[in-house]
Design a protein around this motif. Sequence first.
Motif, PDB file in Angstrom:
ATOM      1  N   ASP A  37       0.691  -1.176   0.056  1.00  0.00           N
ATOM      2  CA  ASP A  37       0.058   0.082  -0.167  1.00  0.00           C
ATOM      3  C   ASP A  37       0.789   1.147   0.083  1.00  0.00           C
ATOM      4  O   ASP A  37       0.387   2.466   0.242  1.00  0.00           O
ATOM      5  N   ALA A  38       2.080   1.027  -0.234  1.00  0.00           N
ATOM      6  CA  ALA A  38       3.043   2.243  -0.135  1.00  0.00           C
ATOM      7  C   ALA A  38       2.701   3.246  -1.321  1.00  0.00           C
ATOM      8  O   ALA A  38       2.137   2.896  -2.364  1.00  0.00           O
ATOM      9  N   SER A  39       2.964   4.428  -1.229  1.00  0.00           N
ATOM     10  CA  SER A  39       2.751   5.404  -2.345  1.00  0.00           C
ATOM     11  C   SER A  39       3.341   5.270  -3.741  1.00  0.00           C
ATOM     12  O   SER A  39       4.494   5.007  -3.587  1.00  0.00           O
ATOM     13  N   LEU A  40       2.650   5.350  -4.633  1.00  0.00           N
ATOM     14  CA  LEU A  40       3.100   4.939  -6.109  1.00  0.00           C
ATOM     15  C   LEU A  40       3.809   6.177  -6.613  1.00  0.00           C
ATOM     16  O   LEU A  40       4.854   6.139  -7.257  1.00  0.00           O
ATOM     17  N   GLU A  41       3.135   7.207  -5.575  1.00  0.00           N
ATOM     18  CA  GLU A  41       4.173   8.618  -6.122  1.00  0.00           C
ATOM     19  C   GLU A  41       5.676   8.431  -5.873  1.00  0.00           C
ATOM     20  O   GLU A  41       6.613   9.077  -6.421  1.00  0.00           O
ATOM     21  N   ASP A  42       5.751   7.935  -4.527  1.00  0.00           N
ATOM     22  CA  ASP A  42       7.040   7.748  -3.894  1.00  0.00           C
ATOM     23  C   ASP A  42       7.987   6.859  -4.825  1.00  0.00           C
ATOM     24  O   ASP A  42       9.168   7.045  -5.044  1.00  0.00           O
TER      25      ASP A  42
END
Length: 194
Positions: A37-42
């Motif tokens: 669920d980590a940020s795709l933007e990151d």
Amino acid sequence: MTTTGPAPQRRMRADARRNYERLLAEAATVFAEHGVDASLEDIARRAGVANGTLYSHFPNRQALLEALMRDRMQTLSEKARDLLDHPSAHEALVIWARAAIAHTTMYRGLAASLMRSVEDETSELHTACQSVLTAGEQLLKRAQAAGTVRGDATASDLYALINAVAWAGEQTSAAQGERLLAFSIDGLRPSGRR
């Protein structure tokens, strides 16, 4: 295995291929650190590309996970086929279940994502999940034919048990997950053989 992700199916320019590979490498790192669920933007930022580049290769999280997990899921399916020649049908099922749990615990949150995807035909992971489910079903049927697994157990039951054990192990410890797997396998035995 048929892939549904857009990038692997078409020829890419060299710069697009480099971006694709960087995105996959960073996704593997970020998911290992922070879960699926980590940020795709990151991920895009760490890969040194714009968000639009990420989304042009992977329109959503499931597409990115499918590309990242494709080879591992194929290997898991092949392992099931190889285990069909194992002398013990029951031991083959247990070996494969352990491998499936190890695969499923690669990233925190993957078990839940795979469980949703097996039922969701619109998910990019659906085909890969179905392939794994079918591979496990062959081992399950072999164990049932040998009389070591109850006849009413289904491939969906096995897949759910594997994902539940993986999820529980993710919440507690690998050792607890192994204990839960043993309990689950014992629960699959026909009555009178426990």
